[in-house]
Design a protein around this motif. Structure first.
Motif, mmCIF file in Angstrom:
data_model
loop_
_atom_site.group_PDB
_atom_site.id
_atom_site.type_symbol
_atom_site.label_atom_id
_atom_site.label_comp_id
_atom_site.label_asym_id
_atom_site.label_seq_id
_atom_site.Cartn_x
_atom_site.Cartn_y
_atom_site.Cartn_z
ATOM 1 N N LYS A 10 -4.293 6.326 1.454
ATOM 2 C CA LYS A 10 -3.713 5.032 1.089
ATOM 3 C C LYS A 10 -4.168 4.678 -0.316
ATOM 4 O O LYS A 10 -5.355 4.749 -0.626
ATOM 5 C CB LYS A 10 -4.134 3.955 2.080
ATOM 6 C CG LYS A 10 -3.584 4.206 3.468
ATOM 7 C CD LYS A 10 -4.050 3.168 4.447
ATOM 8 C CE LYS A 10 -3.527 3.498 5.838
ATOM 9 N NZ LYS A 10 -4.099 2.601 6.851
ATOM 10 N N ASP B 48 -6.040 -1.744 -8.203
ATOM 11 C CA ASP B 48 -7.057 -2.780 -8.379
ATOM 12 C C ASP B 48 -6.824 -3.592 -9.649
ATOM 13 O O ASP B 48 -7.068 -4.791 -9.682
ATOM 14 C CB ASP B 48 -8.459 -2.164 -8.438
ATOM 15 C CG ASP B 48 -8.868 -1.536 -7.123
ATOM 16 O OD1 ASP B 48 -8.490 -2.050 -6.059
ATOM 17 O OD2 ASP B 48 -9.574 -0.512 -7.152
ATOM 18 N N MET C 4 -4.069 1.838 -3.433
ATOM 19 C CA MET C 4 -3.877 0.459 -3.857
ATOM 20 C C MET C 4 -4.281 0.329 -5.316
ATOM 21 O O MET C 4 -5.189 1.029 -5.771
ATOM 22 C CB MET C 4 -4.733 -0.500 -3.017
ATOM 23 C CG MET C 4 -4.246 -0.679 -1.608
ATOM 24 S SD MET C 4 -5.217 0.024 -0.236
ATOM 25 C CE MET C 4 -6.603 0.826 -0.837
ATOM 26 N N ARG D 137 -12.350 5.727 -6.327
ATOM 27 C CA ARG D 137 -11.989 4.677 -7.277
ATOM 28 C C ARG D 137 -11.730 5.318 -8.637
ATOM 29 O O ARG D 137 -12.599 5.303 -9.511
ATOM 30 C CB ARG D 137 -13.090 3.634 -7.345
ATOM 31 C CG ARG D 137 -13.245 2.856 -6.046
ATOM 32 C CD ARG D 137 -14.446 1.922 -6.083
ATOM 33 N NE ARG D 137 -14.703 1.379 -4.763
ATOM 34 C CZ ARG D 137 -15.437 1.971 -3.828
ATOM 35 N NH1 ARG D 137 -16.014 3.137 -4.066
ATOM 36 N NH2 ARG D 137 -15.620 1.406 -2.654
ATOM 37 N N GLU E 198 -3.886 -4.611 -4.959
ATOM 38 C CA GLU E 198 -4.667 -4.926 -3.775
ATOM 39 C C GLU E 198 -5.014 -6.409 -3.789
ATOM 40 O O GLU E 198 -5.578 -6.918 -4.755
ATOM 41 C CB GLU E 198 -5.945 -4.084 -3.753
ATOM 42 C CG GLU E 198 -6.773 -4.309 -2.524
ATOM 43 C CD GLU E 198 -8.011 -3.431 -2.501
ATOM 44 O OE1 GLU E 198 -8.481 -3.161 -1.392
ATOM 45 O OE2 GLU E 198 -8.506 -3.026 -3.561
ATOM 46 N N THR F 83 -7.756 2.275 -5.943
ATOM 47 C CA THR F 83 -8.613 2.618 -4.818
ATOM 48 C C THR F 83 -7.776 3.491 -3.899
ATOM 49 O O THR F 83 -6.646 3.130 -3.562
ATOM 50 C CB THR F 83 -9.105 1.372 -4.058
ATOM 51 O OG1 THR F 83 -9.953 0.608 -4.911
ATOM 52 C CG2 THR F 83 -9.889 1.765 -2.812
ATOM 53 N N VAL G 52 0.853 -1.182 0.000
ATOM 54 C CA VAL G 52 0.000 0.000 0.000
ATOM 55 C C VAL G 52 0.891 1.236 0.000
ATOM 56 O O VAL G 52 1.870 1.302 0.743
ATOM 57 C CB VAL G 52 -0.915 0.017 1.244
ATOM 58 C CG1 VAL G 52 -1.684 1.319 1.347
ATOM 59 C CG2 VAL G 52 -1.863 -1.167 1.234
ATOM 60 N N LYS H 296 -7.239 -9.347 -2.791
ATOM 61 C CA LYS H 296 -8.650 -9.471 -2.369
ATOM 62 C C LYS H 296 -8.948 -10.847 -1.844
ATOM 63 O O LYS H 296 -8.361 -11.796 -2.093
ATOM 64 C CB LYS H 296 -9.572 -9.121 -3.540
ATOM 65 C CG LYS H 296 -9.404 -7.691 -3.950
ATOM 66 C CD LYS H 296 -10.365 -7.307 -5.030
ATOM 67 C CE LYS H 296 -10.098 -5.860 -5.400
ATOM 68 N NZ LYS H 296 -11.087 -5.250 -6.181
#
Length: 137
Positions: free
Chosen positions: A78, A82, A80, A106, A135, A92, A2, A137
């Protein structure tokens, strides 16, 4: 991984109600992305835009404002990744204050030839660096 950057809410960021005026969040989001390119990816906007003749304009963005932020709040942004496509990438970005979620964005950006204003393939070395912020998931 991150990417994180901290930013204090300044007087210029707030409205008469004393909370962040929502368009200021878009400036903060852009600053977070610019900082990510500079320190997270090692490919700052000067190298990309001025010397490299590329750019990463915003193609789409969704933002949810979860709670108000006030003057002097320390916001932790932060970022990240996607998804990384051929020429576009989805991120994100969250902003929190003392573990309270204030905003989630987003954005979708496109890597372009800045002179022709057309999408071009993201260079493999840049793609690989972006994917380190993927990221999970």
């Amino acid at each position: 991984m991150v990417f994180r950057v901290d930013r204090r809410v300044r007087f210029a960021d707030v409205d008469a109600a004393g909370i962040v005026f929502y368009p200021r969040y878009f400036e903060m989001i852009n600053a977070c992305i610019e900082d990510w390119f500079e320190t997270g990816l090692g490919y700052g906007f000067d190298a990309m835009i001025v010397k490299g003749h590329h750019a990463v304009p915003l193609a789409h963005i969704e933002v949810d404002f979860k709670a108000p932020s006030r003057l002097d709040d320390e916001l932790a942004f932060k970022l990240m990744v996607d998804e990384v496509g051929r020429s576009s990438f989805k991120l994100t970005i969250t902003a929190t204050h003392e573990a309270e979620l204030r905003m989630i964005a987003r954005p979708v950006l496109v890597y372009i030839d800045a002179e022709k204003h057309t999408p071009v393939r993201i260079p493999e070395i840049l793609r690989a660096k972006m994917l380190t912020f993927l990221e999970v998931k």
